[in-house]
Design a protein around this motif. Sequence first.
Motif, mmCIF file in Angstrom:
data_model
loop_
_atom_site.group_PDB
_atom_site.id
_atom_site.type_symbol
_atom_site.label_atom_id
_atom_site.label_comp_id
_atom_site.label_asym_id
_atom_site.label_seq_id
_atom_site.Cartn_x
_atom_site.Cartn_y
_atom_site.Cartn_z
ATOM 1 N N ASP A 112 0.803 -1.227 0.000
ATOM 2 C CA ASP A 112 0.000 0.000 0.000
ATOM 3 C C ASP A 112 0.833 1.272 0.000
ATOM 4 O O ASP A 112 0.624 2.156 -0.837
ATOM 5 N N ASP A 113 1.789 1.393 0.951
ATOM 6 C CA ASP A 113 2.521 2.652 1.077
ATOM 7 C C ASP A 113 3.369 2.950 -0.159
ATOM 8 O O ASP A 113 3.405 4.081 -0.647
ATOM 9 N N LYS A 114 4.043 1.937 -0.700
ATOM 10 C CA LYS A 114 4.856 2.149 -1.896
ATOM 11 C C LYS A 114 3.986 2.404 -3.128
ATOM 12 O O LYS A 114 4.390 3.151 -4.034
ATOM 13 N N SER A 115 2.815 1.799 -3.167
ATOM 14 C CA SER A 115 1.895 2.060 -4.281
ATOM 15 C C SER A 115 1.524 3.533 -4.323
ATOM 16 O O SER A 115 1.508 4.160 -5.400
ATOM 17 N N ILE A 116 1.230 4.111 -3.169
ATOM 18 C CA ILE A 116 0.862 5.531 -3.095
ATOM 19 C C ILE A 116 2.021 6.407 -3.549
ATOM 20 O O ILE A 116 1.856 7.338 -4.348
ATOM 21 N N THR A 117 3.215 6.093 -3.062
ATOM 22 C CA THR A 117 4.391 6.899 -3.419
ATOM 23 C C THR A 117 4.656 6.879 -4.911
ATOM 24 O O THR A 117 4.834 7.922 -5.554
ATOM 25 N N VAL A 118 4.679 5.693 -5.490
ATOM 26 C CA VAL A 118 4.984 5.565 -6.920
ATOM 27 C C VAL A 118 3.925 6.248 -7.774
ATOM 28 O O VAL A 118 4.247 6.968 -8.732
ATOM 29 N N LEU A 119 2.657 6.073 -7.425
ATOM 30 C CA LEU A 119 1.574 6.587 -8.269
ATOM 31 C C LEU A 119 1.317 8.076 -8.091
ATOM 32 O O LEU A 119 0.560 8.669 -8.870
ATOM 33 N N THR A 120 1.925 8.682 -7.095
ATOM 34 C CA THR A 120 1.729 10.128 -6.898
ATOM 35 C C THR A 120 2.996 10.944 -7.091
ATOM 36 O O THR A 120 2.912 12.149 -7.336
ATOM 37 N N GLN A 121 4.167 10.312 -7.011
ATOM 38 C CA GLN A 121 5.418 11.068 -7.054
ATOM 39 C C GLN A 121 6.276 10.751 -8.281
ATOM 40 O O GLN A 121 7.323 11.367 -8.465
#
Length: 341
Positions: free
Chosen positions: A117-126
């Motif tokens: 979850d946390d890495k998914s958010i980072t990759v898809l937003t940054q």
Amino acid sequence: MRKTLYIIGLSFFVFSCTSQKSVKQNTSRTNKQVIQPKTTIAKANNEKQKPQITHDGGSEFFTTNIADATKNNNTISYGSIVSAKPAGYKVVKTYFPAVGQNFRQRYLILHYTALPDDKSITVLTQQEVSAHYLVNNTGDNEIYQLVDENKRAYHAGVSSWRSDKNLNDTSIGIEIVNAGFRADSTGSRVFAAFSDDQMKKVAALAKDIITRYQIPPTNVLSHSDIAPTRKQDPGPLFPWKKLYDEYQIGMWYDEATKQTFFEQAQLDFTTKYNEPSFIFLIQTTLQKFGYGVELNGAWDDTTKKTIEAFQYHFRPQKYDGVMDAETWAILQALNQKYPIK
């Protein structure tokens, strides 16, 4: 005599002055500027009264469809109306909206992140990859929106389906948090399952999107469908049949039709399997359904990966990329049920 001449001359002078004054007056009238009345465009007598545009906090919305839905036309604005602001001019909506219009959002593409979850958010937003929505796996009731539906998200990449290419331009992307796959001791892919909670979120979100934008079943696809030579997501454990049966989302074949084709397919695979003409027929049928496969009459790597992508979606019990009688029967049944219009 003199008196008589004097009277005649005086009369001629008076007549001459009067004539010149008349000429000047006429000339003045001729040169006077004529102001034309402002032209207005009359509405046709048979034009129906249109619903009013809604104003809210300085933004404008039009939430009624006045177009012909049978032509896939739709005038509803799901966001505020965006208008030009040309310097020195006023854009008015006197004749808004025209009935001949539809949505740019024509496809719904589903993915898995292959990350927690946390890495998914980072990759898809940054980073330079994104999706309109991210469905987490934390057990809550939240779905993350990352991109405005009216804007392109960078989720599809090089892609095609039927006659359309570069599907970022015309699609909405949903990323689902999932570990993807790992290779076992034999090198085979072992895919991770999706939780029931996630699937309920995905179903609710997908249903809302396809209903609002009138997206047909043939345009609800996996990333592997639109890019079969380089992508596997969301993989064979994604429950396409469950979404079809319980939520009327996407495509699925009719079992009876498949069985009819299966009986003939068994004969075909006994006698024709390696014939170039038969391989060409299979490639043509895959292409007709929507896949961007090359037509060369050979069991090449592109054809194998395309068959594998098809099996991920429609025959998840077997996804080795090898065409067999049942896969061939399913493909023909789908083509019969969802012909290109």
